[in-house]
Design an enzyme around this catalytic site. Structure first.
Site, PDB file in Angstrom:
ATOM      1  N   LYS A   1      55.162  65.020  71.156  1.00 24.42           N
ATOM      2  CA  LYS A   1      55.853  65.131  70.269  1.00 24.42           C
ATOM      3  C   LYS A   1      56.797  66.218  70.659  1.00 24.42           C
ATOM      4  O   LYS A   1      56.269  67.147  70.783  1.00 24.42           O
ATOM      5  CB  LYS A   1      55.187  65.402  69.039  1.00 24.42           C
ATOM      6  CG  LYS A   1      55.990  65.803  67.813  1.00 24.42           C
ATOM      7  CD  LYS A   1      55.156  66.207  66.426  1.00 24.42           C
ATOM      8  CE  LYS A   1      56.243  66.604  65.355  1.00 24.42           C
ATOM      9  NZ  LYS A   1      55.363  67.370  64.437  1.00 24.42           N
TER      10      LYS A   1
ATOM     11  N   ASP B   1      56.047  63.647  59.747  1.00 17.82           N
ATOM     12  CA  ASP B   1      55.347  64.931  59.527  1.00 17.82           C
ATOM     13  C   ASP B   1      55.916  65.573  58.237  1.00 17.82           C
ATOM     14  O   ASP B   1      56.888  66.083  58.069  1.00 17.82           O
ATOM     15  CB  ASP B   1      55.757  66.177  60.915  1.00 17.82           C
ATOM     16  CG  ASP B   1      55.130  67.508  60.505  1.00 17.82           C
ATOM     17  OD1 ASP B   1      54.328  67.509  59.537  1.00 17.82           O
ATOM     18  OD2 ASP B   1      55.278  68.300  61.265  1.00 17.82           O
TER      19      ASP B   1
ATOM     20  N   GLU C   1      51.371  63.333  59.757  1.00 15.95           N
ATOM     21  CA  GLU C   1      50.911  64.936  60.065  1.00 15.95           C
ATOM     22  C   GLU C   1      51.182  65.707  58.829  1.00 15.95           C
ATOM     23  O   GLU C   1      52.023  65.726  57.998  1.00 15.95           O
ATOM     24  CB  GLU C   1      52.029  65.366  61.147  1.00 15.95           C
ATOM     25  CG  GLU C   1      51.381  66.563  61.550  1.00 15.95           C
ATOM     26  CD  GLU C   1      52.533  66.970  62.687  1.00 15.95           C
ATOM     27  OE1 GLU C   1      52.855  66.315  63.748  1.00 15.95           O
ATOM     28  OE2 GLU C   1      52.835  68.322  62.711  1.00 15.95           O
TER      29      GLU C   1
ATOM     30  N   GLN D   1      59.460  67.183  56.558  1.00 15.85           N
ATOM     31  CA  GLN D   1      59.992  67.879  57.715  1.00 15.85           C
ATOM     32  C   GLN D   1      60.632  66.753  58.860  1.00 15.85           C
ATOM     33  O   GLN D   1      61.675  66.890  59.504  1.00 15.85           O
ATOM     34  CB  GLN D   1      58.945  68.727  58.153  1.00 15.85           C
ATOM     35  CG  GLN D   1      59.612  69.641  59.325  1.00 15.85           C
ATOM     36  CD  GLN D   1      58.491  70.614  59.883  1.00 15.85           C
ATOM     37  OE1 GLN D   1      58.240  71.654  59.137  1.00 15.85           O
ATOM     38  NE2 GLN D   1      57.795  70.234  61.116  1.00 15.85           N
TER      39      GLN D   1
ATOM     40  N   LYS E   1      49.407  72.619  70.300  1.00 14.63           N
ATOM     41  CA  LYS E   1      50.511  73.575  70.346  1.00 14.63           C
ATOM     42  C   LYS E   1      50.033  74.621  71.127  1.00 14.63           C
ATOM     43  O   LYS E   1      49.157  75.470  70.358  1.00 14.63           O
ATOM     44  CB  LYS E   1      50.988  73.889  69.172  1.00 14.63           C
ATOM     45  CG  LYS E   1      51.866  72.702  68.463  1.00 14.63           C
ATOM     46  CD  LYS E   1      52.418  73.443  67.106  1.00 14.63           C
ATOM     47  CE  LYS E   1      53.426  72.405  66.209  1.00 14.63           C
ATOM     48  NZ  LYS E   1      53.659  72.798  65.078  1.00 14.63           N
TER      49      LYS E   1
ATOM     50  N   GLU F   1      65.361  70.151  66.047  1.00 18.35           N
ATOM     51  CA  GLU F   1      64.490  69.237  66.812  1.00 18.35           C
ATOM     52  C   GLU F   1      65.301  67.998  67.582  1.00 18.35           C
ATOM     53  O   GLU F   1      64.703  67.330  68.086  1.00 18.35           O
ATOM     54  CB  GLU F   1      63.323  68.893  66.420  1.00 18.35           C
ATOM     55  CG  GLU F   1      62.264  70.081  66.286  1.00 18.35           C
ATOM     56  CD  GLU F   1      61.062  69.739  66.078  1.00 18.35           C
ATOM     57  OE1 GLU F   1      60.294  68.780  66.117  1.00 18.35           O
ATOM     58  OE2 GLU F   1      60.064  70.684  65.859  1.00 18.35           O
TER      59      GLU F   1
ATOM     60  N   ARG G   1      57.489  73.069  69.833  1.00 21.02           N
ATOM     61  CA  ARG G   1      57.775  73.762  68.451  1.00 21.02           C
ATOM     62  C   ARG G   1      59.270  73.754  68.348  1.00 21.02           C
ATOM     63  O   ARG G   1      59.931  73.095  69.112  1.00 21.02           O
ATOM     64  CB  ARG G   1      57.399  75.393  68.590  1.00 21.02           C
ATOM     65  CG  ARG G   1      56.324  75.819  69.176  1.00 21.02           C
ATOM     66  CD  ARG G   1      54.957  75.191  68.134  1.00 21.02           C
ATOM     67  NE  ARG G   1      55.454  75.424  66.851  1.00 21.02           N
ATOM     68  CZ  ARG G   1      54.529  76.365  65.831  1.00 21.02           C
ATOM     69  NH1 ARG G   1      53.422  76.930  66.494  1.00 21.02           N
ATOM     70  NH2 ARG G   1      54.501  76.280  64.753  1.00 21.02           N
TER      71      ARG G   1
ATOM     72  N   ASP H   1      48.117  69.755  61.735  1.00 20.09           N
ATOM     73  CA  ASP H   1      48.846  70.503  62.457  1.00 20.09           C
ATOM     74  C   ASP H   1      48.823  72.101  61.762  1.00 20.09           C
ATOM     75  O   ASP H   1      47.657  72.691  62.489  1.00 20.09           O
ATOM     76  CB  ASP H   1      50.303  70.249  62.531  1.00 20.09           C
ATOM     77  CG  ASP H   1      51.268  71.349  63.190  1.00 20.09           C
ATOM     78  OD1 ASP H   1      50.747  72.252  63.559  1.00 20.09           O
ATOM     79  OD2 ASP H   1      52.528  71.201  62.778  1.00 20.09           O
TER      80      ASP H   1
HETATM   81  C1  LIG Z   1      56.776  71.123  65.567  1.00 19.13           C
HETATM   82  C2  LIG Z   1      56.607  71.450  64.447  1.00 19.13           C
HETATM   83  O1  LIG Z   1      57.523  72.646  63.623  1.00 19.13           O
HETATM   84  P1  LIG Z   1      57.332  74.174  63.973  1.00 19.13           P
HETATM   85  O2  LIG Z   1      57.356  74.171  65.239  1.00 19.13           O
HETATM   86  O3  LIG Z   1      58.613  74.714  63.338  1.00 19.13           O
HETATM   87  O4  LIG Z   1      56.089  74.304  63.513  1.00 19.13           O
HETATM   88  C3  LIG Z   1      55.872  71.030  63.400  1.00 19.13           C
HETATM   89  O5  LIG Z   1      55.436  71.211  62.334  1.00 19.13           O
HETATM   90  O6  LIG Z   1      54.915  69.878  63.994  1.00 19.13           O
HETATM   91 MG   LIG Z   2      53.899  69.868  62.017  1.00 18.35          MG
END
Ligand SMILES: C=C(OP(=O)(O)O)C(=O)O
Ligand SMILES: [Mg+2]
Length: 434
Positions: free
Chosen positions: A391, A245, A288, A166, A340, A208, A369, A315
């Site tokens: 991040k 990640d 991650e 990702q 988060k 992102e 996110r 995460d």
């Molecule tokens: C930021 C991320 O993606 P999402 O917000 O889609 O979970 C992540 O997986 O770390």
């Molecule tokens: Mg993640």
């Protein structure tokens, strides 16, 4: 009645960086101070994180948030109006109790997080201080300027699954300060863009802000990342390290993993061996979600093998949940946690998770996110709570740059503390050299 009492609480529909509706809560206090915050939204979500309440149905792909807005305006409003906004814990607990579900599916995690953050913004405004300073003051934590973690290519659920992994990111633990870390990351991002354009592999911008890639394999992405670091005049593993990640829950469960691009199927052991090769070859200092959220044995084994030389972040695996973190710490899974706020649902629960992380010696990375807005709350949280790392994504998308630029502004204040540089990575940085 005091100036800190909530006079009015109001939710409105605004739109996020994927063009989807989301919740903004605005809180006005008796003294006139206003706090406002917007709920972000994930795409690769952990199954145990707070649920975004969406309308379903056909309109707007089922993504509208009128039920969450109604939850704020008709249920949370009457619950919190008249209360002292400085009692963050009390406000959050009242919302959690009113919700009454495990995943906050009654009021909606999006309703709760926008309101919880709006409350802390209002409290800081009423005290006449920036949010980072207020957070540092109420928690007693030492503020510091975080090490940024910046995406160069997006993949997985953030780029049409064009590659399976990702986030392909860089960190610059060897930078002298935050501004230099951003500048070097920007050079690497630009170098990656021109390399990919030359090779015909640049297919746009991912969710992102990293490049949307068109690679033939996941390893080709890693090779290109290393080339981009070099093209920017850096030596991988010196000032700059690679951070991934894997978001393995997106392509693995029940101990089976399938990298579609590589046409490769593996069990947990195979996945760990593959990552082991990448760690050795690509100056990786942080990984991650290397394994899926249901693969506890794999996470423990991965942490046992690499935890002393690598940052292993949970995460989807930990979903900013203190109880899951405490459990993982007892079992030896992960050594760092992504924070988060909308995974937890409230500010208080996020602070509780950070406290649990500190107790267990886990590092913290405050994170955006994939669906974001101009809201910069997390920039303030990363500084004021002295998290050490942030991040956010990357260049070429302003909802990301808004956060980096906010940290740049904050870092001009000497009270905001020092740039933590490589310190939070510890051994992971020292041993990443190739
Ligand atoms: C930021 C991320 O993606 P999402 O917000 O889609 O979970 C992540 O997986 O770390
Ligand atoms: Mg993640």
């Amino acid at each position: 009645m005091s100036q800190f009492d909530i006079r009015n609480l109001h939710a409105r529909r605004v739109w996020d960086s994927r063009g989807r509706p989301t919740v903004e809560t605005e809180i006005t206090l008796q003294g006139g101070a206003v706090g406002r915050a917007i709920a972000p939204a994930g795409a690769s979500r952990g199954s145990r994180e707070a649920l975004d309440l969406r309308d379903g149905g056909k309109r707007l792909g089922g993504m509208d948030v009128s039920r969450a807005l109604a939850a704020v305006n008709t249920e949370i409003g009457p619950l919190l109006t008249g209360r002292d906004v400085r009692d963050q814990q009390g406000l959050d607990s009242a919302m959690i109790e009113q919700d009454g579900t495990e995943l906050k599916s009654h009021l909606g995690g999006n309703a709760l997080v926008a309101t919880s953050l709006a409350a802390i913004h209002a409290a800081a405004a009423a005290e006449g201080v920036p949010l980072w300073r207020y957070l540092s003051r109420i928690t007693g934590r030492q503020a510091s300027i975080p090490l940024p973690e910046i995406q160069i290519f997006g993949g997985g659920a953030h780029a049409g699954r064009r590659v399976d992994i990702q986030d392909f990111m860089v960190m610059v633990p060897g930078a002298n300060d935050f501004a230099e870390a951003i500048e070097i990351s920007s050079e690497i991002h630009a170098a990656a863009g021109s390399l990919m354009a030359r090779q015909g592999r640049r297919a746009g911008v991912a969710d992102e802000g990293g490049w949307w890639p068109s690679f033939d394999s996941n390893e080709q992405a890693l090779e290109t990342l290393i080339q981009a670091i070099e093209l920017a005049g850096e030596t991988p593993g010196r000032r700059v390290v690679v951070s991934l990640d894997i978001a393995a829950s997106e392509f693995g469960n029940d101990g089976q993993y399938q990298l579609a691009l590589d046409q490769r199927k593996m069990d947990t052991g195979g996945m760990i061996d593959l990552l082991a090769r990448w760690i050795d070859d690509y100056a990786i200092a942080s990984i991650e979600d290397p394994l899926a959220e249901d693969d506890t044995a794999g996470m423990i084994e991965f942490t046992r093998r690499f935890g002393s030389r690598l940052q292993v972040i949970g995460d989807d695996y930990l979903v900013t949940n203190a109880a899951l973190l405490n459990h993982a710490a007892r079992e030896g899974a992960c050594n760092a946690v992504l924070i988060k706020v909308n995974q937890a649902g409230t500010v208080s629960e996020s602070l509780e998770t950070m406290q649990a992380a500190e107790t267990s010696g886990y590092r913290c990375i405050v994170s955006a996110r994939s669906g974001e807005t101009e809201d910069v709350s997390i920039a303030h949280m990363s500084v004021g709570l002295g998290a050490g790392q942030l991040k956010v994504g990357s260049m070429t998308r302003s909802e990301r740059m808004a956060k980096w630029n906010e940290v740049l502004r904050i870092s001009e204040d000497p009270d905001a503390g020092k740039f933590v540089g490589g310190a939070p990575l510890g051994n992971a940085w020292q041993q990443s050299g190739v």
